[in-house]
Design an enzyme around this catalytic site. Structure first.
Site, PDB file in Angstrom:
ATOM      1  NE  ARG A   1     -15.190   6.053 -13.091  1.00 53.04           N
ATOM      2  CZ  ARG A   1     -15.120   5.478 -11.905  1.00 53.04           C
ATOM      3  NH1 ARG A   1     -14.262   5.926 -11.013  1.00 53.04           N
ATOM      4  NH2 ARG A   1     -15.894   4.468 -11.598  1.00 53.04           N
TER       5      ARG A   1
ATOM      6  NE  ARG B   1      -4.615  -9.673  -5.019  1.00 51.55           N
ATOM      7  CZ  ARG B   1      -5.682  -9.104  -5.547  1.00 51.55           C
ATOM      8  NH1 ARG B   1      -6.442  -9.773  -6.384  1.00 51.55           N
ATOM      9  NH2 ARG B   1      -6.010  -7.867  -5.254  1.00 51.55           N
TER      10      ARG B   1
ATOM     11  CE  LYS C   1     -15.908   7.118  -4.666  1.00 54.20           C
ATOM     12  NZ  LYS C   1     -16.898   6.256  -5.359  1.00 54.20           N
TER      13      LYS C   1
ATOM     14  NE  ARG D   1      -6.452  -7.548  -0.599  1.00 56.16           N
ATOM     15  CZ  ARG D   1      -7.235  -8.616  -0.653  1.00 56.16           C
ATOM     16  NH1 ARG D   1      -8.066  -8.877   0.329  1.00 56.16           N
ATOM     17  NH2 ARG D   1      -7.189  -9.420  -1.688  1.00 56.16           N
TER      18      ARG D   1
ATOM     19  NE  ARG E   1      -4.714   0.291  -8.319  1.00 58.93           N
ATOM     20  CZ  ARG E   1      -4.306  -0.864  -7.803  1.00 58.93           C
ATOM     21  NH1 ARG E   1      -3.838  -1.814  -8.570  1.00 58.93           N
ATOM     22  NH2 ARG E   1      -4.376  -1.086  -6.504  1.00 58.93           N
TER      23      ARG E   1
END
Ligand SMILES: [Zn+2]
Length: 221
Positions: free
Chosen positions: A89, A161, A14, A128, A172
């Site tokens: 949001r 991480r 986005k 990642r 999340r």
């Protein structure tokens, strides 16, 4: 004034699209994070109010955010309109924005939703890896190492991480998707929602978005 709202989950592209559209259409891209920082820096009354919340680690209340947004829309570069990136949001913010715009005789022209399925978002966001020695970055799909778990450049082990681990990302994301869905469902009945398939390459998504925007009958006037 044409207000475009860009909607999408983290990892949907986005923000990238917002930058490209802003450049192509000659409209400012307005992100609330940038707004807060600018208002705080400039020491405006709203900036001072917002700073007090941020210093306490709290969210800036919607009404302050909306007032800041309206103030920003008064700037000369926004006289033809603006692209909102990252706002609203949630449903309450969407309604507050509508009320404020209605009082100025305008409204959200289009809510453009860059849709990417949840499993694809998870792949994009969680794959990642960093090399332990020098922080060289890899991605399971986009840029995998030649040997799994080993840095191509220096042979050191790759680590993930915590923020990039799939279960952390999944939790999340689930929370963020809930709010996104609220906003998408808010704009649907208003007839301004357009959904584009965000699984394709960036240029193809941009072309779709531009088609949607520029096919509005009064866009060019
Ligand atoms: Zn390395």
């Amino acid at each position: 004034m044409r207000i475009l709202v860009l909607l999408g989950a983290p990892g949907a592209g986005k923000g990238t699209q917002a930058h490209i559209l802003a450049r192509h259409l000659g409209l400012p891209r307005i992100a609330t994070g940038d707004l807060f920082r600018a208002a705080v820096r400039a020491g405006t009354p709203l900036g001072i109010e917002a700073e007090q919340y941020m210093e306490r680690g709290e969210f800036v209340p919607d009404d302050i955010t909306v007032r800041m947004l309206l103030e920003r829309l008064e700037a000369p570069d926004a006289d033809r309109g603006a692209i909102l990136d990252g706002f609203p949001r949630n449903r309450a913010q969407a309604a507050a924005l509508d009320d404020a715009l209605a009082r100025r005789g305008t409204r959200v022209e289009l809510a453009l939703y860059v849709a990417v399925p949840e499993d694809e978002l998870l792949t994009r966001l969680s794959g990642r890896w960093l090399c332990q020695a020098h922080g060289h970055t890899y991605h399971d799909v986009a840029y995998p190492p030649r040997t799994p778990g080993i840095c191509d450049i220096d042979g050191s082990p790759l680590i993930q991480r915590q923020d990039d681990q799939v279960e952390v990302v999944r939790a999340r994301l689930a929370n963020q998707l809930g709010f996104l869905e609220e906003v998408v469902e808010y704009y649907g009945p208003l007839g301004v929602l357009r959904t584009v398939d965000g699984r394709r390459p960036i240029a193809a998504v941009t072309a779709d978005l531009l088609d949607t925007i520029e096919s509005r009958p009064y866009w060019r006037t």
